[in-house]
Design a protein around this motif. Sequence first.
Motif, short mmCIF file in Angstrom:
data_model
loop_
_atom_site.label_atom_id
_atom_site.label_comp_id
_atom_site.label_asym_id
_atom_site.label_seq_id
_atom_site.Cartn_x
_atom_site.Cartn_y
_atom_site.Cartn_z
N UNK A 106 0.85 -1.17 0.00
CA UNK A 106 0.00 0.00 0.00
C UNK A 106 0.90 1.23 0.00
N UNK A 107 0.45 2.27 -0.67
CA UNK A 107 1.20 3.53 -0.76
C UNK A 107 0.44 4.57 0.05
N UNK A 108 1.07 5.07 1.09
CA UNK A 108 0.48 6.08 1.95
C UNK A 108 1.18 7.42 1.74
N UNK A 109 0.47 8.49 2.00
CA UNK A 109 1.06 9.83 1.95
C UNK A 109 0.43 10.69 3.02
N UNK A 110 1.16 11.69 3.43
CA UNK A 110 0.65 12.70 4.36
C UNK A 110 1.14 14.04 3.85
N UNK A 111 0.20 14.92 3.57
CA UNK A 111 0.54 16.24 3.08
C UNK A 111 0.75 17.18 4.26
N UNK A 112 1.71 18.05 4.11
CA UNK A 112 1.96 19.05 5.14
C UNK A 112 1.00 20.22 4.94
N UNK A 113 0.84 21.02 5.97
CA UNK A 113 -0.05 22.18 5.85
C UNK A 113 0.39 23.07 4.71
N UNK A 114 -0.59 23.66 4.05
CA UNK A 114 -0.29 24.59 2.98
C UNK A 114 0.01 23.95 1.65
N UNK B 137 -6.46 13.54 1.85
CA UNK B 137 -5.13 14.13 2.08
C UNK B 137 -5.23 15.58 2.55
N UNK B 138 -6.43 16.17 2.48
CA UNK B 138 -6.59 17.57 2.86
C UNK B 138 -6.15 18.53 1.77
N UNK B 139 -6.11 18.06 0.52
CA UNK B 139 -5.69 18.89 -0.61
C UNK B 139 -6.89 19.26 -1.46
N UNK B 140 -6.94 20.51 -1.85
CA UNK B 140 -7.92 20.90 -2.84
C UNK B 140 -7.45 20.39 -4.19
N UNK C 289 -3.37 7.12 -6.77
CA UNK C 289 -2.52 8.29 -7.02
C UNK C 289 -1.28 8.19 -6.15
N UNK C 290 -0.22 8.82 -6.60
CA UNK C 290 1.01 8.86 -5.82
C UNK C 290 1.54 10.30 -5.84
N UNK C 291 1.22 11.06 -4.77
CA UNK C 291 1.66 12.44 -4.71
C UNK C 291 3.18 12.57 -4.68
N UNK C 292 3.68 13.53 -5.45
CA UNK C 292 5.09 13.96 -5.41
C UNK C 292 6.09 12.89 -5.83
#
Length: 179
Positions: A41-49, A72-75, A160-163
Amino acid sequence: TQKASEHFGATICAIVLGSSPSGLRPSHMNVTVTNQRQSLTFYAKMLDGAPTRVAHVPARHRAIVADRYAKLGCDVEMCDGSAPHGRGTFSVTYNRGKDSGSISVSKVGAETAALVRQSAADLRAVQHAKAIFVRLPLDDPGTPSLAEALERDGFFFGGIQPLVLDDGRDALLMQHLLT
């Protein structure tokens, strides 16, 4: 582990089926021996902003892509694709230890579908890859047509795989298991 990722607030974004060879055995876990390739499984955590994302995906995948970004809290701005034009760029790698190939597309061009198709065929025939993973740039308007072409060739949506792309862009994961 999945529990640790979730404990730290990470969100599952993709399931990468058959990503590791059947002989892989985590040393800290008691797992049953199997002849199957192992999935991750591929997990991600986005930082604020985190900035608003742009996602060009086939219509049938939009709801799950939007859901992953929401978690992820991303628009995210979901956009229609357009016919690819110009010259595309991508890279191909083969991981002998994992018996898998990876194709990372940086820019979708008019001939990218045919070239990625040929690269996947080469990974199968020459390297005897057991799995092939293709990462498509979500911010590229040509991604929906390339994803649909790959699906006609037996690839399927993985998430999806952010970054993860070389330039820090988000990717749509497509995968094809050959075992």
